[in-house]
Design an enzyme around this catalytic site. Sequence first.
Site, PDB file in Angstrom:
ATOM      1  CB  CYS A 271      -0.967  -0.073   1.089  1.00 36.67           C
ATOM      2  SG  CYS A 271      -2.113  -1.453   1.216  1.00 36.67           S
TER       3      CYS A 271
HETATM    4  N1  NAD Z   1      -2.837  -6.135   2.060  1.00 37.14           N
HETATM    5  C1  NAD Z   1      -3.378  -5.054   2.603  1.00 37.14           C
HETATM    6  O1  NAD Z   1      -2.911  -4.963   3.769  1.00 37.14           O
HETATM    7  C2  NAD Z   1      -4.400  -3.742   2.123  1.00 37.14           C
HETATM    8  C3  NAD Z   1      -4.848  -3.058   2.803  1.00 37.14           C
HETATM    9  C4  NAD Z   1      -5.753  -2.150   2.628  1.00 37.14           C
HETATM   10  C5  NAD Z   1      -6.089  -2.051   1.334  1.00 37.14           C
HETATM   11  N2  NAD Z   1      -5.476  -3.054   0.323  1.00 37.14           N
HETATM   12  C6  NAD Z   1      -6.070  -3.186  -1.300  1.00 37.14           C
HETATM   13  O2  NAD Z   1      -6.759  -4.144  -1.555  1.00 37.14           O
HETATM   14  C7  NAD Z   1      -6.553  -4.845  -2.518  1.00 37.14           C
HETATM   15  C8  NAD Z   1      -6.148  -6.060  -2.688  1.00 37.14           C
HETATM   16  O3  NAD Z   1      -4.921  -6.372  -1.991  1.00 37.14           O
HETATM   17  P1  NAD Z   1      -4.417  -7.853  -1.287  1.00 37.14           P
HETATM   18  O4  NAD Z   1      -3.380  -7.243  -0.303  1.00 37.14           O
HETATM   19  O5  NAD Z   1      -5.702  -8.440  -0.738  1.00 37.14           O
HETATM   20  O6  NAD Z   1      -3.917  -8.483  -2.773  1.00 37.14           O
HETATM   21  P2  NAD Z   1      -3.609  -9.989  -2.727  1.00 37.14           P
HETATM   22  O7  NAD Z   1      -2.400 -10.135  -3.958  1.00 37.14           O
HETATM   23  O8  NAD Z   1      -3.143 -10.644  -1.409  1.00 37.14           O
HETATM   24  O9  NAD Z   1      -4.961 -10.624  -3.376  1.00 37.14           O
HETATM   25  C9  NAD Z   1      -5.433 -10.407  -4.451  1.00 37.14           C
HETATM   26  C10 NAD Z   1      -6.203 -11.881  -5.110  1.00 37.14           C
HETATM   27  O10 NAD Z   1      -6.634 -11.364  -6.197  1.00 37.14           O
HETATM   28  C11 NAD Z   1      -6.493 -12.304  -6.970  1.00 37.14           C
HETATM   29  N3  NAD Z   1      -7.041 -11.904  -8.464  1.00 37.14           N
HETATM   30  C12 NAD Z   1      -6.221 -11.034  -9.198  1.00 37.14           C
HETATM   31  N4  NAD Z   1      -6.974 -10.918 -10.566  1.00 37.14           N
HETATM   32  C13 NAD Z   1      -8.090 -11.268 -10.310  1.00 37.14           C
HETATM   33  C14 NAD Z   1      -9.264 -11.668 -11.123  1.00 37.14           C
HETATM   34  N5  NAD Z   1      -9.013 -10.974 -12.244  1.00 37.14           N
HETATM   35  N6  NAD Z   1     -10.192 -12.460 -10.894  1.00 37.14           N
HETATM   36  C15 NAD Z   1     -10.014 -13.225  -9.690  1.00 37.14           C
HETATM   37  N7  NAD Z   1      -8.964 -13.083  -8.726  1.00 37.14           N
HETATM   38  C16 NAD Z   1      -8.145 -12.215  -9.079  1.00 37.14           C
HETATM   39  C17 NAD Z   1      -5.191 -12.705  -6.773  1.00 37.14           C
HETATM   40  O11 NAD Z   1      -4.791 -14.110  -7.355  1.00 37.14           O
HETATM   41  C18 NAD Z   1      -5.126 -12.737  -5.285  1.00 37.14           C
HETATM   42  O12 NAD Z   1      -5.249 -14.107  -4.804  1.00 37.14           O
HETATM   43  C19 NAD Z   1      -5.268  -3.749  -3.342  1.00 37.14           C
HETATM   44  O13 NAD Z   1      -6.080  -2.748  -4.067  1.00 37.14           O
HETATM   45  C20 NAD Z   1      -4.502  -3.170  -1.995  1.00 37.14           C
HETATM   46  O14 NAD Z   1      -4.318  -2.011  -2.306  1.00 37.14           O
HETATM   47  C21 NAD Z   1      -4.512  -4.031   0.882  1.00 37.14           C
END
Ligand code: NAD
Length: 436
Positions: A271
Site C-alpha cells: 500500500c
Molecule cells: N494487503 C493489505 O494490507 C491491504 C490493505 C488495504 C487495502 N488493500 C488493497 O486491497 C486490494 C487487494 O490487496 P490484497 O493485499 O488483498 O492483494 P493480494 O495480492 O493479497 O490478493 C489479490 C487476489 O486477487 C486475485 N486476483 C487477481 N486478479 C483476479 C481476477 N481478475 N479475478 C479473480 N481473482 C483475481 C489474486 O489471485 C489474489 O489471490 C489492493 O487494491 C490493495 O491496495 C490491501
Amino acid sequence: MTVNSLRSSASPKIVAVVGLGYVGLPLSLLFSQKNIKVIGFDEDITRIKILKSGKSPIRHIDSSAISQAVSGKVFFPTADASQLKKADAIILCVPTPLTKQREPDLEFIRAAASKVAANAQKGVLVVLESTTYPGTTKEVVAPFFEKKGWKMGKDFFLAYSPEREDPNNAKFSTASIPKLVGGADPESLKRAVSLYSRVIQKVVPVSSMETAEAAKLLENIFRAVNIALVNELKIVFDRMGIDVWEVVDAAKTKPFGFMPFYPGPGLGGHCIPIDPFYLTWKAREFDLSTKFIELAGEINTQMPFFVVSKVQDALGKKGKALRKSRILILGLAYKKDVDDLRESPALKLMDILERQGCVIDYHDPYIPVFSGDRHFPKLKTKRSKPFAEATFSKADLVLVCTNHSQIDYAKIKKWSKLVVDTRNVLKPDGKKVFRA
Ligand SMILES: NC(=O)c1ccc[n+]([C@@H]2O[C@H](COP(=O)([O-])OP(=O)(O)OC[C@H]3O[C@@H](n4cnc5c(N)ncnc54)[C@H](O)[C@@H]3O)[C@@H](O)[C@H]2O)c1
C-alpha cells in the site's frame, strides 16, 4: 446521513468476493461467520485448491476458520466465474499495483469487472474495495455493466468501500475497523451500507464514491509523508549524534497534537509505497502536481542507500570493505510478524549489497524460501538460514531489516560480530551494534 436511515431490508443472501488475498479472504470469512453464504472467486487455481482443502494460504489467517467455513457450507472457494451469477452482491478485492513506469495498473480491476459483468445477474450490487484514484469505480468499473445496456441504480448498483486491513494487527480486525462506503446513487449507497452493516460494527456512509476513494488515499498518503519526514529527521539527527528513536519516544509523551511515526530501512508493503502515486497520476489530468507525495517518495526511496552507507561505516571500523563481506539479513518481510515480501526494503538492500560484491544470506522465520522478485530479477533463490549461533557468527555483519517479535535479539547480539539495526531492537554501543 445516518446508517439506520440507509439500512435496507433487502439484504443480500449470497455474497461473492473476487480476489481471495490479504483483503478478500478475511472479508469472506467474516461474512461466512455470520452465516451469510460466500462464493469466493479467485483466478489462482492453486490458492483455490488450498482453500477448498480447508487450509490457509496466508500465515496470519487461521486454517481452522477456513476449514469450518468450507465444511459448514458457508464458504465456497472457486475458480469458476460462472458461479458469480448466484450472488446478490459482489465485492472486488483485486490488486492495484503500479506499472513499470509507476503509473496505476488497473488491469486486475478491469479483468475482474469484465468477468463480473459477464456473469452477474440483474439487480446485483457491485462494490470495489481495491485502493485506487478517485473516479475509478465510476469511470472504469461502471462501463463494463453499462455496455450490456444496464442502467446504474436500476439494473445494477455500484459502490466503493475502501479496505483498511492491517494484517496481523491484534487490536483491530476487519469487523472492528469502521468501514467507509460511498454509493453511485442513493439506492446503491443504501444497499452497500446494508450489506456491510451485517458484519461490520461501524459503517460510515459518505456522499460519493469519489469521496470514499479519496479518503483511502489520504490515509495512505498521510503515512507515506510522515514516514518520510521521520526518515529525513533520522539522517539529520544521526549526523548530530542524536538518537531519533529516543527523540520520537520523547515527543510522543505530548498528549495532544502529535502522532509518532518511526524511521526504517525504507517503505514496504502493497500500500504505502504505491497508493500515493495513484493520486499523483490522476492529479496530472487536472494540471496539478503532488509535491508532498513526490518528495516523500524521493526520501523514502533513498533510505536503503543510507542503510548501506551505515553498513559500510560499520565494516570499515573493523577494517573491512563491502566487497566479499558476508552479510546476514535478519528479516525479509516488509514489516514484523508477517510473511509478506511485497515492496520489502530488505530486497532492495539485498540487491544493492550483492551488486557491491557482498555475500548475502538471510534469516526470516516466516519466509523459508526466497524464490525471487519481479523488481529484482538478478536476485537468486535463497533459503532462510537456521536461527543458530553458527548462522550469525559466520557473518561479518548482521543487518536487522525486520523486527519480528519471535526473535531473541539478546542472542543476536551475543552471536554476531557486528550488527546494523534499522528497527531499534538493540541498543547501539558504538562498538558492535550500530543504528541505520
Ligand atoms: N494487503 C493489505 O494490507 C491491504 C490493505 C488495504 C487495502 N488493500 C488493497 O486491497 C486490494 C487487494 O490487496 P490484497 O493485499 O488483498 O492483494 P493480494 O495480492 O493479497 O490478493 C489479490 C487476489 O486477487 C486475485 N486476483 C487477481 N486478479 C483476479 C481476477 N481478475 N479475478 C479473480 N481473482 C483475481 C489474486 O489471485 C489474489 O489471490 C489492493 O487494491 C490493495 O491496495 C490491501
